[in-house]
Design a protein around this motif. Sequence first.
Motif, short mmCIF file in Angstrom:
data_model
loop_
_atom_site.label_atom_id
_atom_site.label_comp_id
_atom_site.label_asym_id
_atom_site.label_seq_id
_atom_site.Cartn_x
_atom_site.Cartn_y
_atom_site.Cartn_z
N ALA A 224 19.19 -6.72 87.50
CA ALA A 224 20.29 -5.80 87.18
C ALA A 224 21.52 -6.58 86.73
CB ALA A 224 20.61 -4.94 88.39
N LYS A 225 21.88 -7.65 87.47
CA LYS A 225 23.04 -8.46 87.11
C LYS A 225 22.84 -9.12 85.75
CE LYS A 225 23.59 -11.30 90.52
NZ LYS A 225 24.23 -12.34 91.36
N GLN A 226 21.65 -9.59 85.48
CA GLN A 226 21.39 -10.27 84.21
C GLN A 226 21.52 -9.30 83.04
OE1 GLN A 226 17.49 -11.89 85.10
NE2 GLN A 226 18.35 -13.91 85.60
N ALA A 227 21.04 -8.08 83.22
CA ALA A 227 21.12 -7.10 82.14
C ALA A 227 22.57 -6.75 81.83
CB ALA A 227 20.35 -5.83 82.52
N ILE A 228 23.35 -6.44 82.86
CA ILE A 228 24.75 -6.08 82.64
C ILE A 228 25.54 -7.29 82.14
CG2 ILE A 228 26.86 -5.27 83.77
CD1 ILE A 228 25.05 -3.70 85.71
N GLY A 229 25.22 -8.46 82.67
CA GLY A 229 25.93 -9.68 82.27
C GLY A 229 25.64 -10.10 80.84
N ALA A 230 24.58 -9.54 80.23
CA ALA A 230 24.24 -9.90 78.86
C ALA A 230 25.10 -9.17 77.83
CB ALA A 230 22.76 -9.60 78.59
N ILE A 231 25.91 -8.20 78.29
CA ILE A 231 26.81 -7.49 77.38
C ILE A 231 28.02 -8.38 77.12
CG2 ILE A 231 28.25 -5.44 77.08
CD1 ILE A 231 26.39 -4.00 79.06
N ASN A 232 28.29 -8.64 75.85
CA ASN A 232 29.41 -9.50 75.49
C ASN A 232 30.72 -8.73 75.61
OD1 ASN A 232 27.84 -11.79 74.81
ND2 ASN A 232 27.35 -10.87 72.83
N LEU A 233 31.52 -9.09 76.59
CA LEU A 233 32.80 -8.43 76.82
C LEU A 233 33.94 -9.24 76.23
CD1 LEU A 233 32.24 -7.35 80.55
CD2 LEU A 233 31.95 -5.96 78.48
N PRO A 234 35.02 -8.60 75.77
CA PRO A 234 35.20 -7.14 75.73
C PRO A 234 34.34 -6.50 74.65
CG PRO A 234 37.04 -8.23 74.67
CD PRO A 234 36.21 -9.32 75.27
N PHE A 235 33.94 -5.25 74.86
CA PHE A 235 33.06 -4.57 73.92
C PHE A 235 33.66 -3.20 73.60
CE2 PHE A 235 29.51 -1.87 72.70
CZ PHE A 235 28.78 -2.70 71.85
N ASP A 236 33.77 -2.90 72.30
CA ASP A 236 34.32 -1.61 71.86
C ASP A 236 33.18 -0.75 71.32
OD1 ASP A 236 35.52 0.55 70.62
OD2 ASP A 236 37.23 -0.60 69.88
N PRO A 237 32.72 0.24 72.08
CA PRO A 237 31.58 1.06 71.64
C PRO A 237 31.89 1.95 70.44
CG PRO A 237 32.53 1.94 73.65
CD PRO A 237 33.22 0.65 73.40
N ILE A 238 33.17 2.16 70.15
CA ILE A 238 33.53 2.99 69.00
C ILE A 238 33.44 2.18 67.71
CG2 ILE A 238 35.31 4.46 67.99
CD1 ILE A 238 34.11 5.51 70.61
N LYS A 239 33.93 0.95 67.74
CA LYS A 239 33.94 0.11 66.54
C LYS A 239 32.64 -0.67 66.34
CE LYS A 239 38.97 -0.58 66.65
NZ LYS A 239 40.06 -1.59 66.73
N ALA A 240 31.83 -0.77 67.36
CA ALA A 240 30.61 -1.59 67.28
C ALA A 240 29.61 -1.00 66.28
CB ALA A 240 29.96 -1.70 68.66
N SER A 241 28.79 -1.86 65.73
CA SER A 241 27.72 -1.40 64.84
C SER A 241 26.69 -0.61 65.64
CB SER A 241 27.05 -2.60 64.17
OG SER A 241 26.31 -3.35 65.13
N ASP A 242 25.88 0.17 64.94
CA ASP A 242 24.85 0.95 65.62
C ASP A 242 23.91 0.05 66.41
OD1 ASP A 242 25.93 3.24 64.59
OD2 ASP A 242 24.42 3.51 63.02
N ILE A 243 23.56 -1.09 65.82
CA ILE A 243 22.62 -2.00 66.48
C ILE A 243 23.24 -2.58 67.75
CG2 ILE A 243 21.43 -4.22 66.27
CD1 ILE A 243 20.99 -3.62 63.32
N ASP A 244 24.47 -3.06 67.64
CA ASP A 244 25.13 -3.66 68.81
C ASP A 244 25.40 -2.62 69.90
OD1 ASP A 244 25.08 -6.10 67.58
OD2 ASP A 244 27.17 -6.05 66.93
N ARG A 245 25.81 -1.43 69.49
CA ARG A 245 26.10 -0.39 70.48
C ARG A 245 24.84 0.04 71.21
NH1 ARG A 245 27.31 3.09 67.28
NH2 ARG A 245 25.29 4.12 67.37
N SER A 246 23.74 0.23 70.48
CA SER A 246 22.49 0.64 71.12
C SER A 246 21.98 -0.45 72.07
CB SER A 246 21.43 0.94 70.05
OG SER A 246 21.75 2.10 69.31
N ALA A 247 22.13 -1.70 71.65
CA ALA A 247 21.69 -2.80 72.50
C ALA A 247 22.52 -2.84 73.79
CB ALA A 247 21.80 -4.12 71.75
N ALA A 248 23.82 -2.66 73.66
CA ALA A 248 24.69 -2.67 74.84
C ALA A 248 24.38 -1.50 75.77
CB ALA A 248 26.15 -2.63 74.42
N ALA A 249 24.12 -0.33 75.18
CA ALA A 249 23.81 0.85 76.00
C ALA A 249 22.50 0.65 76.76
CB ALA A 249 23.73 2.09 75.12
#
Length: 330
Positions: A224-249
């Motif tokens: 669980a920690k590894q999955a959440i920690g793999a999100i590159n912060l800070p992250f803007d879900p509005i400005k992010a590309s579809d690919i990056d946003r889906s991956a982060a979600a």
Amino acid sequence: MGERIDIPAHCFDSKPLFASPPEREVVDEVRAWVKKNPVYLWRGHTHSKPNAEEAGQIRYINDFVLPKGVESPCPCCTPHHAKFGKGYIAWFPLTGNVRLMGQDCFRTLNPEGHDFAVSELDERIKRESEQQFLLSKLGNIPAIMAGIRAAEPIAEYLDDLRDILGPRVQTLTGINLWSLVRSGSLNLIVETREGATSAYYATVAGATLLDPARRRYAKALLMAKQAIGAINLPFDPIKASDIDRSAAAKLMARGVNFAEDTLAAMAQARLFVSVLNTATLRNWAEQENARARLYIRRDGLQLYIGANQKEAHVIPLNPVIDRSIPRLSE
């Protein structure tokens, strides 16, 4: 086809009220309206069939569902007869009209336009859902990670306890606890005219603690920690590309689900060594027709276990067994 429905003449008038795509408030208004009112009487609905030019462009704003058993006429194909129970809020850019229509009805007028509109709606719903999910979780990442870290000592001990109450207890006492409780219930042997059968006695709480095949709780929390920690912060879900946003979600959902499921499983598993559950096991084993002899008792941070009270071994319990299991921040 059912009975003809008399539709008021004004319903067929063009209603160019929407120069731009209707906002969320309109979707909410439509969904509220159709729960208690005829679809064709909604203030913004144009019930006339779109001509070829108007039908050249269409956008499905969102969907709606009628109450169970209710169907509505469709402006595209059956304007005077009930046909659909699930519909689309369809916007026609050339005229600014909106039509509430069946989800497959427009296909006969413009198959390509229908398929494109469905695909665009699905992508938009997915995008908005991911955005809202990430916006609700990203700010809570520090608290979520803190909750996982606080639960790790409990998880590690519960994993150790599985080994202690499994192989170690079997070596000390000859008792295979998992074989006695793996079904989650305790039964008594009852003799009947047809022969011996089992009768339910009680439910075992937290039997999964002993399951040798379960994933280790500490490993699940690490994942669980590894999955959440793999999100590159800070992250803007509005400005992010579809690919990056889906991956982060996906990473966020995987991490949160892993953590929440594991914490819930831990809370259930540690009930196995509770005073109440050990008393249930002990009382069951005292019955003449129980399938095994077992003495097990929790006294503070000591667990007594053996074939009987005189032969019971003392298993010291780590104080973390009684710590509160964290709840992840919403």
